[in-house]
Motif scaffolding. Structure first.
Motif, PDB file in Angstrom:
ATOM      1  N   MET A   1       0.837  -1.197   0.000  1.00 30.81           N
ATOM      2  CA  MET A   1       0.000   0.000   0.000  1.00 30.81           C
ATOM      3  C   MET A   1       0.874   1.251   0.000  1.00 30.81           C
ATOM      4  N   LYS A   2       0.319   2.312  -0.524  1.00 32.78           N
ATOM      5  CA  LYS A   2       1.026   3.582  -0.587  1.00 32.78           C
ATOM      6  C   LYS A   2       0.261   4.635   0.203  1.00 32.78           C
ATOM      7  N   ILE A   3       0.999   5.668   0.634  1.00 33.15           N
ATOM      8  CA  ILE A   3       0.403   6.760   1.394  1.00 33.15           C
ATOM      9  C   ILE A   3       0.782   8.077   0.735  1.00 33.15           C
ATOM     10  N   GLU A   4      -0.208   8.943   0.571  1.00 36.97           N
ATOM     11  CA  GLU A   4       0.059  10.274   0.016  1.00 36.97           C
ATOM     12  C   GLU A   4      -0.718  11.309   0.815  1.00 36.97           C
ATOM     13  N   TYR A   5      -0.015  12.370   1.197  1.00 41.32           N
ATOM     14  CA  TYR A   5      -0.667  13.459   1.912  1.00 41.32           C
ATOM     15  C   TYR A   5      -1.383  14.381   0.920  1.00 41.32           C
ATOM     16  N   ILE A   6      -2.620  14.731   1.265  1.00 41.65           N
ATOM     17  CA  ILE A   6      -3.351  15.777   0.548  1.00 41.65           C
ATOM     18  C   ILE A   6      -3.001  17.130   1.152  1.00 41.65           C
ATOM     19  N   SER A   7      -2.906  17.160   2.476  1.00 41.17           N
ATOM     20  CA  SER A   7      -2.447  18.361   3.177  1.00 41.17           C
ATOM     21  C   SER A   7      -1.642  17.911   4.384  1.00 41.17           C
ATOM     22  N   HIS A   8      -0.557  18.644   4.674  1.00 46.84           N
ATOM     23  CA  HIS A   8       0.352  18.254   5.745  1.00 46.84           C
ATOM     24  C   HIS A   8       0.919  19.524   6.366  1.00 46.84           C
ATOM     25  N   ASN A   9       0.525  19.793   7.606  1.00 44.00           N
ATOM     26  CA  ASN A   9       0.923  21.021   8.282  1.00 44.00           C
ATOM     27  C   ASN A   9       1.854  20.690   9.443  1.00 44.00           C
ATOM     28  N   PRO A  10       2.997  21.352   9.529  1.00 45.62           N
ATOM     29  CA  PRO A  10       3.947  21.085  10.609  1.00 45.62           C
ATOM     30  C   PRO A  10       3.299  21.245  11.984  1.00 45.62           C
ATOM     31  N   GLY A  11       3.492  20.245  12.831  1.00 44.41           N
ATOM     32  CA  GLY A  11       2.973  20.307  14.185  1.00 44.41           C
ATOM     33  C   GLY A  11       1.520  19.913  14.340  1.00 44.41           C
ATOM     34  N   CYS A  12       0.830  19.628  13.244  1.00 42.03           N
ATOM     35  CA  CYS A  12      -0.587  19.243  13.330  1.00 42.03           C
ATOM     36  C   CYS A  12      -0.708  17.890  14.021  1.00 42.03           C
ATOM     37  N   ARG A  13      -1.663  17.774  14.941  1.00 40.47           N
ATOM     38  CA  ARG A  13      -1.832  16.531  15.692  1.00 40.47           C
ATOM     39  C   ARG A  13      -3.132  15.816  15.371  1.00 40.47           C
ATOM     40  N   SER A  14      -3.873  16.295  14.380  1.00 49.33           N
ATOM     41  CA  SER A  14      -5.155  15.681  14.003  1.00 49.33           C
ATOM     42  C   SER A  14      -5.103  15.264  12.541  1.00 49.33           C
ATOM     43  N   LEU A  15      -5.543  14.034  12.257  1.00 51.63           N
ATOM     44  CA  LEU A  15      -5.418  13.482  10.904  1.00 51.63           C
ATOM     45  C   LEU A  15      -6.733  12.904  10.413  1.00 51.63           C
ATOM     46  N   ILE A  16      -7.094  13.280   9.184  1.00 52.22           N
ATOM     47  CA  ILE A  16      -8.153  12.602   8.435  1.00 52.22           C
ATOM     48  C   ILE A  16      -7.460  11.555   7.563  1.00 52.22           C
ATOM     49  N   LEU A  17      -7.713  10.294   7.837  1.00 53.48           N
ATOM     50  CA  LEU A  17      -7.065   9.196   7.130  1.00 53.48           C
ATOM     51  C   LEU A  17      -8.082   8.527   6.212  1.00 53.48           C
ATOM     52  N   VAL A  18      -7.822   8.567   4.911  1.00 51.99           N
ATOM     53  CA  VAL A  18      -8.725   7.991   3.919  1.00 51.99           C
ATOM     54  C   VAL A  18      -8.134   6.685   3.401  1.00 51.99           C
ATOM     55  N   TYR A  19      -8.902   5.601   3.475  1.00 51.00           N
ATOM     56  CA  TYR A  19      -8.549   4.370   2.784  1.00 51.00           C
ATOM     57  C   TYR A  19      -9.368   4.336   1.500  1.00 51.00           C
ATOM     58  N   ALA A  20      -8.658   4.506   0.400  1.00 54.40           N
ATOM     59  CA  ALA A  20      -9.308   4.745  -0.885  1.00 54.40           C
ATOM     60  C   ALA A  20     -10.054   3.520  -1.402  1.00 54.40           C
ATOM     61  N   GLY A  21     -11.018   3.784  -2.271  1.00 56.18           N
ATOM     62  CA  GLY A  21     -11.673   2.699  -2.977  1.00 56.18           C
ATOM     63  C   GLY A  21     -10.721   2.070  -3.982  1.00 56.18           C
ATOM     64  N   TRP A  22     -10.875   0.780  -4.215  1.00 59.55           N
ATOM     65  CA  TRP A  22     -10.036   0.057  -5.175  1.00 59.55           C
ATOM     66  C   TRP A  22     -10.086   0.753  -6.538  1.00 59.55           C
ATOM     67  N   SER A  23      -8.955   0.874  -7.168  1.00 55.83           N
ATOM     68  CA  SER A  23      -8.765   1.436  -8.513  1.00 55.83           C
ATOM     69  C   SER A  23      -8.811   2.955  -8.537  1.00 55.83           C
ATOM     70  N   THR A  24      -8.864   3.603  -7.365  1.00 55.62           N
ATOM     71  CA  THR A  24      -8.873   5.069  -7.346  1.00 55.62           C
ATOM     72  C   THR A  24      -7.534   5.594  -6.835  1.00 55.62           C
ATOM     73  N   SER A  25      -7.226   6.822  -7.205  1.00 53.50           N
ATOM     74  CA  SER A  25      -5.959   7.444  -6.840  1.00 53.50           C
ATOM     75  C   SER A  25      -6.215   8.615  -5.892  1.00 53.50           C
ATOM     76  N   PRO A  26      -5.170   9.128  -5.227  1.00 50.61           N
ATOM     77  CA  PRO A  26      -5.348  10.240  -4.281  1.00 50.61           C
ATOM     78  C   PRO A  26      -5.980  11.480  -4.890  1.00 50.61           C
ATOM     79  N   SER A  27      -5.859  11.653  -6.201  1.00 55.13           N
ATOM     80  CA  SER A  27      -6.422  12.855  -6.829  1.00 55.13           C
ATOM     81  C   SER A  27      -7.928  12.958  -6.627  1.00 55.13           C
ATOM     82  N   LEU A  28      -8.580  11.809  -6.420  1.00 56.91           N
ATOM     83  CA  LEU A  28     -10.029  11.809  -6.233  1.00 56.91           C
ATOM     84  C   LEU A  28     -10.429  12.475  -4.918  1.00 56.91           C
TER      85      LEU A  28
END
Length: 449
Positions: A1-28
């Motif tokens: 599996m691969k991981i890509e950040y949509i937004s990443h802010n230094p020091g941020c302690r809260s994360l929205i973690l998306v497990y994508a649908g099969w055959s879709t890419s982070p751009s969605l």
């Protein structure tokens, strides 16, 4: 599996973690954005391992898993790192005649997968051709198709998950042409998870779901600031709650001239209710919106900040922490309670009110439970970790209205739109509702010595 950040802010302690649908890419998922949160997407299930060490930097992680991503999240995530989880058109048994995609259909999809059939599959995921062309349509290489075929086999052959992800809610599209709706409904009912039915297809806009369930501090501040001039004269239920909460102070062991922290004072409805009962030497007020001076203590300090973050970083010690009708907005309530305990002196008192499951339930048919309200049992468990003499009480306060417009004005003038229909809903949509029911929850506890 691969991981890509949509937004990443230094020091941020809260994360929205998306497990994508099969055959879709982070751009969605590029349109997912909440103030104060990072967003990361896990995708490409050709390699079933994933380095999750990045989760150690977060104390709050909300998981949104779509389609086969539901199964992959359960297979790879440590449940103790997940604060809340939401499933979208998927199940933990994705290959099943009764709780997922029937094996005959699933295997035929994998066995016959080529670029043409892959595009047909993605077209079936979407509600119409416009959405397909706008979000999904593209060409695939032979290597990509082969990888996606292997992913289907790999997901099918996964062993049953050993640990329980803290699923809160399952969003199910009644027009889903990938996962049979009845199978998904059966699966999540059996698991005892709240189900939200939609009229949508297999693809549901995740950004809208994320915005509907995660408290957006900026939006909350804007709504309550806008309603500040009309709040006190319209907050009938909140005034009643504040009065009852203040009365509970009479039975609590609070020392003379205590040092107090009040969280979410707003217009001062609760502050005025307890002013005659306490003679504090010092009060710190923390609110996400600006607060007018209360003139209650010799020393008063005002902090216009996100209370969850402020409490996490604070180092002061208090005799008493107070809060009325606020705790339900927080993204990680157990952590907030732990941090409050850290700020209290030994034997210090905490007194709070929030709202329990079923709050404003009459409105759920218009906007199904945008806030996930917790049960009294959950609050009892969280407080008992660091407190004794924990008391958790609930009641119902019903307000009746003579017209849909009167109801709309109540919601607008009290700023509770975050847990009510959006402003775009007209009064005519409320014509069958002539009352709403608040379900306040009152919590008092003493810090363990």
């Amino acid at each position: 599996m691969k991981i890509e950040y949509i937004s990443h802010n230094p020091g941020c302690r809260s994360l929205i973690l998306v497990y994508a649908g099969w055959s879709t890419s982070p751009s969605l998922y590029q349109d997912i954005e909440i103030t104060g949160w990072d967003v990361a997407v896990v995708y490409d299930y050709s390699d079933l391992s994933v380095d999750l060490s990045f989760l150690e930097g977060y104390n709050t992680v909300w998981l949104f898993a779509w389609s086969l991503g539901v199964r992959m999240a359960a297979a790879s995530l440590p449940p103790e790192k997940i604060t809340a989880a939401f499933a979208i058109n998927g199940t933990l048994s994705p290959v099943s005649d009764t709780e997922g995609i029937p094996p005959k259909i699933y295997n035929a999809t994998a066995d016959n997968l080529d670029e043409r059939n892959l595009k047909k599959f993605q077209r079936r995921m979407t509600p119409d051709s416009d959405v397909y062309h706008r979000l999904f349509e593209r060409d695939f290489t032979d290597g990509e198709v082969l990888s996606l075929k292997k992913q289907l086999y790999g997901i099918r052959d996964l062993a049953a998950p050993n640990a329980e992800i803290p699923w809160r809610r399952a969003y199910l599209g009644c027009d889903d042409r990938i996962f049979p709706f009845q199978n998904m409904e059966r699966h999540w009912k059996h698991a005892g998870i709240q189900i939200v039915k939609t009229d949508g297809a297999h693809y549901l806009p995740l950004a809208e779901i994320v915005r509907s369930v995660i408290p957006d501090c900026g939006l909350i501040a804007k709504k309550f600031s806008k309603a500040s001039d009309t709040y006190d004269s319209n907050a009938t239920a909140q005034r009643e709650i504040a009065g009852r909460l203040a009365a509970m102070l009479d039975s609590l062991p609070i020392p003379p001239r205590p040092k107090i922290l009040e969280i979410g004072p707003g217009t001062g409805l609760f502050t005025r209710a307890y002013a005659g009962r306490l003679k504090p030497g010092t009060i710190d007020f923390v609110d996400i919106a600006p607060v007018q001076p209360m003139h209650l203590a010799e020393t008063e300090r005002y902090f216009c900040e996100d209370a969850e973050k402020w409490v996490r970083l604070a180092e002061e010690k208090y005799d008493c922490i107070l809060s009325s009708s606020t705790i339900q907005w927080f993204a990680n309530i157990p952590e907030f309670i732990n941090n409050c305990s850290r700020l209290l002196r030994s034997g210090g008192v905490i007194l709070m009110s929030g709202f329990a499951k079923g709050n404003l339930g009459e409105l759920d048919s218009l906007r199904p439970s945008p806030i996930h309200y917790h049960s009294p049992e959950e609050y009892q468990k969280w407080f008992e970790r660091n407190f004794y003499d924990t008391s958790v009480l609930t009641e119902e306060i019903t307000l009746c209205f003579s017209s849909p417009r009167e109801l709309m004005m109540h919601l607008k003038h009290t700023g509770v739109g975050g847990s009510a229909p959006s402003p775009g809903i007209s009064p005519s949509a409320l014509r069958v509702i002539d009352k709403i029911t608040y379900r306040p929850i009152y919590i008092s506890a003493t810090k363990r010595k």
